[in-house]
Design an enzyme around this catalytic site. Sequence first.
Site, PDB file in Angstrom:
ATOM      1  N   GLY A  84       2.758  -0.976   3.714  1.00 51.62           N
ATOM      2  CA  GLY A  84       2.009  -1.803   2.790  1.00 51.62           C
ATOM      3  C   GLY A  84       2.243  -3.277   3.010  1.00 51.62           C
ATOM      4  O   GLY A  84       3.377  -3.720   3.174  1.00 51.62           O
TER       5      GLY A  84
ATOM      6  N   SER B 177       0.792  -1.233   0.000  1.00 57.20           N
ATOM      7  CA  SER B 177       0.000   0.000   0.000  1.00 57.20           C
ATOM      8  C   SER B 177       0.821   1.279   0.000  1.00 57.20           C
ATOM      9  O   SER B 177       0.238   2.370  -0.097  1.00 57.20           O
ATOM     10  CB  SER B 177      -0.962   0.009   1.193  1.00 57.20           C
ATOM     11  OG  SER B 177      -2.095  -0.771   0.896  1.00 57.20           O
TER      12      SER B 177
ATOM     13  N   TYR C  23     -10.083   2.824   6.384  1.00 56.38           N
ATOM     14  CA  TYR C  23      -9.131   2.481   5.332  1.00 56.38           C
ATOM     15  C   TYR C  23      -9.755   1.469   4.383  1.00 56.38           C
ATOM     16  O   TYR C  23     -10.151   0.384   4.787  1.00 56.38           O
ATOM     17  CB  TYR C  23      -7.870   1.908   5.972  1.00 56.38           C
ATOM     18  CG  TYR C  23      -6.724   1.687   5.028  1.00 56.38           C
ATOM     19  CD1 TYR C  23      -5.816   2.711   4.773  1.00 56.38           C
ATOM     20  CD2 TYR C  23      -6.524   0.456   4.415  1.00 56.38           C
ATOM     21  CE1 TYR C  23      -4.744   2.505   3.920  1.00 56.38           C
ATOM     22  CE2 TYR C  23      -5.462   0.247   3.562  1.00 56.38           C
ATOM     23  CZ  TYR C  23      -4.574   1.270   3.316  1.00 56.38           C
ATOM     24  OH  TYR C  23      -3.514   1.070   2.467  1.00 56.38           O
TER      25      TYR C  23
ATOM     26  N   ASN D 293      -9.243  -0.218   0.463  1.00 58.58           N
ATOM     27  CA  ASN D 293      -8.531  -0.350  -0.809  1.00 58.58           C
ATOM     28  C   ASN D 293      -9.441  -0.122  -2.004  1.00 58.58           C
ATOM     29  O   ASN D 293      -8.973   0.180  -3.099  1.00 58.58           O
ATOM     30  CB  ASN D 293      -7.881  -1.728  -0.884  1.00 58.58           C
ATOM     31  CG  ASN D 293      -6.772  -1.882   0.131  1.00 58.58           C
ATOM     32  OD1 ASN D 293      -5.725  -1.268   0.016  1.00 58.58           O
ATOM     33  ND2 ASN D 293      -7.005  -2.694   1.148  1.00 58.58           N
TER      34      ASN D 293
END
Length: 389
Positions: A333, A90, A186, A188
């Site tokens: 990440g 990430s 959060y 994605n």
Amino acid sequence: MRTAHSYPRRVFVALVVAAAMSGAGTTAATAGPRHHGAMEETARQVLSIGVPGYVARIDDGRRAEVTAAGVADRATGRPITGGDQFEIGSATKIFTAVLVLQQVDRGRVELGAPVARYLPGVVPNGENITVRMLLNHTSGLFNYIADPGFYVRMEQDPQHVATAREMLALAFSHAPDFAPGQGWNYSNTNYVLLGELLRAVTGRTMPELVRQHIAGPLGLTRTYYPDPRATNTGRGYAHGYSVAFGTPEPAYVDISDRPLGGWAGAGGAIISTAEDVSRFLSAVFGGRLLSGAALAEMTTTVPLPAGAGITGGYGLGIIRVDSPCGTVWAHGGDTRGHHALAVTTADGRRTGVADVTAQPGVTATAEGVRRHAEVMSAANTALFCAVAG
């Protein structure tokens, strides 16, 4: 990216909690004495829980110090080096945010515009979700990798190449976490959408945009967006491992041949090196890739919720970390086999980049995950402090 064992409210633990386990000897080398003791001890602690390899690079603008411990490939025993490529997970979000903000600088994208302007009919309630909300995770959209069956299906068919449409359909099959702009979580999904937005606005794919607007201009010759797999997994590439962490005889699964670009998308697919990521961070915060106005937008943060696991705020693809040693800007990440961390000071003069080459597999024990989280959190803090000075 979030791991299969991420903790519920620490969803952006892509920064705070990582993963690990392997069985390899440990050797370390550094290019200078200033952080030698702290980072060498960090490497020892990381490898002590079974991680195959660990790399950290700290650059103060005058010299770089590199700590490399363990192996890059368990099959051959090749030692890991500071120059190896790895999956940055990430930390890719910094790259994607920069690409979006470059389009803002060009007048092609407005941060306050609804995503429906650029992707009509794609996003439920897209008329009320802005580009800024996608960038700073206030959209409320469900995180597709939080779907209970996501990692199970991935293990059943590890070579499956998921499309952006497939990932979005999975996310939209769940109710939003909250109304747009009314919370922080959060997700994605936000960055998969930003990759699609960039394609709609520019007519180019993420691999092309990364190459043309970031890697090419900065001379980052070892940075690319896999489409969908890594194309350089030979010598000079750090393999990543999914491990049954905490079990009596942990098994190691090399995940380096899996299609990272086909499940991580614009939120976590980039492959790079510690030096390349360092140069990228310095360019971003040094004003070489964005206007001053765009950089100011990037570093305007929203508060992180209680229980996020860190003190600070989330900007546009970047996190303000108020560490015990001072404030830095960072993003971590997680992929299925790596935990990476990218850190910089506000002026981009001091940077730190680290990689751990293992993650807990789906059969890792709860105690194994807990122990790993403790060690990774300490390793992250060590890097924050090395950069903050």
